[in-house]
Motif scaffolding. Sequence first.
Motif, PDB file in Angstrom:
ATOM      1  N   LEU A 148      24.937  40.007  45.622  1.00 37.80           N
ATOM      2  CA  LEU A 148      25.049  39.239  44.389  1.00 37.80           C
ATOM      3  C   LEU A 148      26.203  38.258  44.569  1.00 37.80           C
ATOM      4  O   LEU A 148      27.317  38.667  44.899  1.00 37.80           O
ATOM      5  N   ILE A 149      25.928  36.979  44.379  1.00 38.20           N
ATOM      6  CA  ILE A 149      26.987  35.968  44.415  1.00 38.20           C
ATOM      7  C   ILE A 149      27.123  35.418  43.007  1.00 38.20           C
ATOM      8  O   ILE A 149      26.193  34.797  42.481  1.00 38.20           O
ATOM      9  N   ILE A 150      28.273  35.687  42.395  1.00 35.59           N
ATOM     10  CA  ILE A 150      28.419  35.419  40.969  1.00 35.59           C
ATOM     11  C   ILE A 150      29.630  34.542  40.687  1.00 35.59           C
ATOM     12  O   ILE A 150      30.722  34.778  41.205  1.00 35.59           O
ATOM     13  N   GLN A 151      29.409  33.536  39.852  1.00 30.53           N
ATOM     14  CA  GLN A 151      30.510  32.728  39.315  1.00 30.53           C
ATOM     15  C   GLN A 151      30.393  32.783  37.801  1.00 30.53           C
ATOM     16  O   GLN A 151      29.513  32.171  37.210  1.00 30.53           O
ATOM     17  N   SER A 152      31.264  33.572  37.202  1.00 32.23           N
ATOM     18  CA  SER A 152      31.261  33.721  35.746  1.00 32.23           C
ATOM     19  C   SER A 152      32.303  32.803  35.118  1.00 32.23           C
ATOM     20  O   SER A 152      33.350  32.541  35.701  1.00 32.23           O
ATOM     21  N   ASN A 153      32.002  32.358  33.915  1.00 34.83           N
ATOM     22  CA  ASN A 153      32.928  31.476  33.205  1.00 34.83           C
ATOM     23  C   ASN A 153      34.028  32.231  32.464  1.00 34.83           C
ATOM     24  O   ASN A 153      34.945  31.605  31.923  1.00 34.83           O
ATOM     25  N   ASN A 154      33.932  33.559  32.415  1.00 35.07           N
ATOM     26  CA  ASN A 154      34.951  34.317  31.674  1.00 35.07           C
ATOM     27  C   ASN A 154      34.946  35.793  32.087  1.00 35.07           C
ATOM     28  O   ASN A 154      34.052  36.248  32.780  1.00 35.07           O
ATOM     29  N   ASP A 155      35.976  36.502  31.656  1.00 31.12           N
ATOM     30  CA  ASP A 155      36.082  37.965  31.754  1.00 31.12           C
ATOM     31  C   ASP A 155      35.722  38.529  33.130  1.00 31.12           C
ATOM     32  O   ASP A 155      34.789  39.331  33.277  1.00 31.12           O
ATOM     33  N   LEU A 156      36.479  38.131  34.126  1.00 30.70           N
ATOM     34  CA  LEU A 156      36.231  38.622  35.492  1.00 30.70           C
ATOM     35  C   LEU A 156      36.537  40.107  35.631  1.00 30.70           C
ATOM     36  O   LEU A 156      35.963  40.797  36.471  1.00 30.70           O
ATOM     37  N   TYR A 157      37.451  40.608  34.804  1.00 32.63           N
ATOM     38  CA  TYR A 157      37.760  42.045  34.804  1.00 32.63           C
ATOM     39  C   TYR A 157      36.500  42.852  34.486  1.00 32.63           C
ATOM     40  O   TYR A 157      36.123  43.772  35.220  1.00 32.63           O
ATOM     41  N   LEU A 158      35.837  42.497  33.400  1.00 34.33           N
ATOM     42  CA  LEU A 158      34.617  43.201  33.003  1.00 34.33           C
ATOM     43  C   LEU A 158      33.521  43.019  34.038  1.00 34.33           C
ATOM     44  O   LEU A 158      32.792  43.969  34.356  1.00 34.33           O
ATOM     45  N   LEU A 159      33.403  41.820  34.589  1.00 35.48           N
ATOM     46  CA  LEU A 159      32.384  41.549  35.596  1.00 35.48           C
ATOM     47  C   LEU A 159      32.577  42.436  36.820  1.00 35.48           C
ATOM     48  O   LEU A 159      31.640  43.111  37.265  1.00 35.48           O
ATOM     49  N   ARG A 160      33.788  42.439  37.366  1.00 35.84           N
ATOM     50  CA  ARG A 160      34.053  43.264  38.552  1.00 35.84           C
ATOM     51  C   ARG A 160      33.786  44.737  38.264  1.00 35.84           C
ATOM     52  O   ARG A 160      33.204  45.458  39.082  1.00 35.84           O
ATOM     53  N   LYS A 161      34.246  45.180  37.100  1.00 34.89           N
ATOM     54  CA  LYS A 161      34.122  46.604  36.763  1.00 34.89           C
ATOM     55  C   LYS A 161      32.653  47.003  36.615  1.00 34.89           C
ATOM     56  O   LYS A 161      32.237  48.059  37.100  1.00 34.89           O
ATOM     57  N   TYR A 162      31.866  46.157  35.967  1.00 32.08           N
ATOM     58  CA  TYR A 162      30.457  46.501  35.759  1.00 32.08           C
ATOM     59  C   TYR A 162      29.678  46.489  37.068  1.00 32.08           C
ATOM     60  O   TYR A 162      28.960  47.450  37.388  1.00 32.08           O
ATOM     61  N   VAL A 163      29.794  45.400  37.818  1.00 32.37           N
ATOM     62  CA  VAL A 163      28.967  45.263  39.023  1.00 32.37           C
ATOM     63  C   VAL A 163      29.307  46.338  40.052  1.00 32.37           C
ATOM     64  O   VAL A 163      28.415  46.882  40.712  1.00 32.37           O
ATOM     65  N   THR A 164      30.577  46.690  40.172  1.00 38.49           N
ATOM     66  CA  THR A 164      30.937  47.763  41.115  1.00 38.49           C
ATOM     67  C   THR A 164      30.494  49.137  40.609  1.00 38.49           C
ATOM     68  O   THR A 164      30.412  50.084  41.396  1.00 38.49           O
ATOM     69  N   SER A 165      30.170  49.232  39.324  1.00 44.94           N
ATOM     70  CA  SER A 165      29.708  50.513  38.772  1.00 44.94           C
ATOM     71  C   SER A 165      28.213  50.735  38.995  1.00 44.94           C
ATOM     72  O   SER A 165      27.705  51.834  38.793  1.00 44.94           O
ATOM     73  N   ILE A 166      27.487  49.675  39.398  1.00 47.39           N
ATOM     74  CA  ILE A 166      26.030  49.814  39.559  1.00 47.39           C
ATOM     75  C   ILE A 166      25.604  49.784  41.031  1.00 47.39           C
ATOM     76  O   ILE A 166      24.439  49.515  41.338  1.00 47.39           O
ATOM     77  N   GLY A 167      26.561  50.066  41.927  1.00 49.48           N
ATOM     78  CA  GLY A 167      26.186  50.230  43.318  1.00 49.48           C
ATOM     79  C   GLY A 167      26.491  49.075  44.248  1.00 49.48           C
ATOM     80  O   GLY A 167      25.842  48.920  45.285  1.00 49.48           O
ATOM     81  N   TYR A 168      27.491  48.275  43.886  1.00 50.39           N
ATOM     82  CA  TYR A 168      27.923  47.176  44.756  1.00 50.39           C
ATOM     83  C   TYR A 168      29.431  47.251  44.952  1.00 50.39           C
ATOM     84  O   TYR A 168      30.148  47.800  44.120  1.00 50.39           O
ATOM     85  N   TYR A 169      29.893  46.674  46.060  1.00 50.19           N
ATOM     86  CA  TYR A 169      31.332  46.534  46.264  1.00 50.19           C
ATOM     87  C   TYR A 169      31.666  45.051  46.462  1.00 50.19           C
ATOM     88  O   TYR A 169      30.779  44.235  46.748  1.00 50.19           O
ATOM     89  N   ILE A 170      32.923  44.718  46.289  1.00 48.19           N
ATOM     90  CA  ILE A 170      33.351  43.321  46.423  1.00 48.19           C
ATOM     91  C   ILE A 170      33.589  43.031  47.897  1.00 48.19           C
ATOM     92  O   ILE A 170      34.522  43.554  48.508  1.00 48.19           O
ATOM     93  N   GLU A 171      32.750  42.190  48.479  1.00 46.96           N
ATOM     94  CA  GLU A 171      32.904  41.838  49.896  1.00 46.96           C
ATOM     95  C   GLU A 171      33.849  40.648  50.074  1.00 46.96           C
ATOM     96  O   GLU A 171      34.620  40.593  51.026  1.00 46.96           O
ATOM     97  N   ARG A 172      33.777  39.712  49.162  1.00 44.49           N
ATOM     98  CA  ARG A 172      34.575  38.497  49.319  1.00 44.49           C
ATOM     99  C   ARG A 172      34.782  37.827  47.975  1.00 44.49           C
ATOM    100  O   ARG A 172      33.908  37.884  47.108  1.00 44.49           O
ATOM    101  N   GLU A 173      35.950  37.217  47.804  1.00 43.09           N
ATOM    102  CA  GLU A 173      36.246  36.428  46.607  1.00 43.09           C
ATOM    103  C   GLU A 173      36.973  35.163  47.027  1.00 43.09           C
ATOM    104  O   GLU A 173      37.722  35.162  48.008  1.00 43.09           O
ATOM    105  N   ALA A 174      36.771  34.104  46.276  1.00 41.56           N
ATOM    106  CA  ALA A 174      37.523  32.868  46.523  1.00 41.56           C
ATOM    107  C   ALA A 174      37.559  32.043  45.240  1.00 41.56           C
ATOM    108  O   ALA A 174      36.665  32.142  44.394  1.00 41.56           O
ATOM    109  N   SER A 175      38.603  31.249  45.112  1.00 38.22           N
ATOM    110  CA  SER A 175      38.715  30.337  43.972  1.00 38.22           C
ATOM    111  C   SER A 175      38.685  28.903  44.481  1.00 38.22           C
ATOM    112  O   SER A 175      39.046  28.630  45.633  1.00 38.22           O
TER     113      SER A 175
END
Length: 208
Positions: A109-136
Motif C-alpha cells: 500500500l502506497i499512501i499519501q494522506s492529507n491528515n492524521d498520519l498517526y491514525l493512518l500508521r496505527k490502523y494500517v499496521t493493525s491490519i497486517g502491514y508494516y512500514i517499509e519506507r516513508e519520505a516527505s
Amino acid sequence: MLSKRLKLIASFVDTDNIVDVGCDHALLDIFLTKQGKKCIASDISNEVLKKACENIKKYHLEKEIEVVQSDGLKNITLKENSTVVIAGMGTHTIINILKNANHNNITNLIIQSNNDLYLLRKYVTSIGYYIEREASVLDNNKYYVIIKFKKGQKKYKKKDYLFGNLDKKYYEFLINKNNEILKHLKLKHFRKKIKLLKENHLLKQKLR
C-alpha cells in the motif's frame, strides 16, 4: 509532467500491477505505464474519469491502462502481488476504503494522506502491514508524506505512529508549525499547549 509529490509516489512502486485509487487525471498511471507497469486507474467520479481518459488517449495508452469507476476498491479485481496507491485523501476516507477491501492479493500500500498520519500508521499496521519506507516532499510550498506499507508484521512505539521515520527538514517544519500555534493559544487551551510541547520534545529527539 509529474509533480514532485507524484514523482515520489512513483519511486515507491516496485511491483508490476498497480491500482491507483482516486486517480485524478491519471498522470501517475501514464508515467508508470511508460515504465512498463500495468495500471488500473479508478475514481468514484465519472467527471474525473472523463478527464483521465482524455489524458490516457493523448498518450495513446487506451489499450494499456484499464479505467474503472469504483468506490474505493469495490469494483476492482486485484491481481496477485498488487500495489494499491491511495493519494490525496483524508485518513478516515482511506481507512474506509481499506476496511471494504479484500487484502489477499495486495502486497503493498502506497499512501499519501492529507491528515492524521498517526491514525493512518496505527490502523494500517493493525491490519497486517508494516512500514517499509516513508519520505516527505515539499511541493508548491506544501509538505506531503508518502508511506509505503508492505504485507507483514512489526511492532511500533507511539512515537513511531506519531512521527514515523522522516527527514530532519520535515521535523523542523513540524516544530515551527507547533511553535506558531503555541504563540496564539490562550490560557484555557492549556491541554493543547501541553500536547504540542510534548510533541516538540519528541521531535527534537528525532533531530539528534
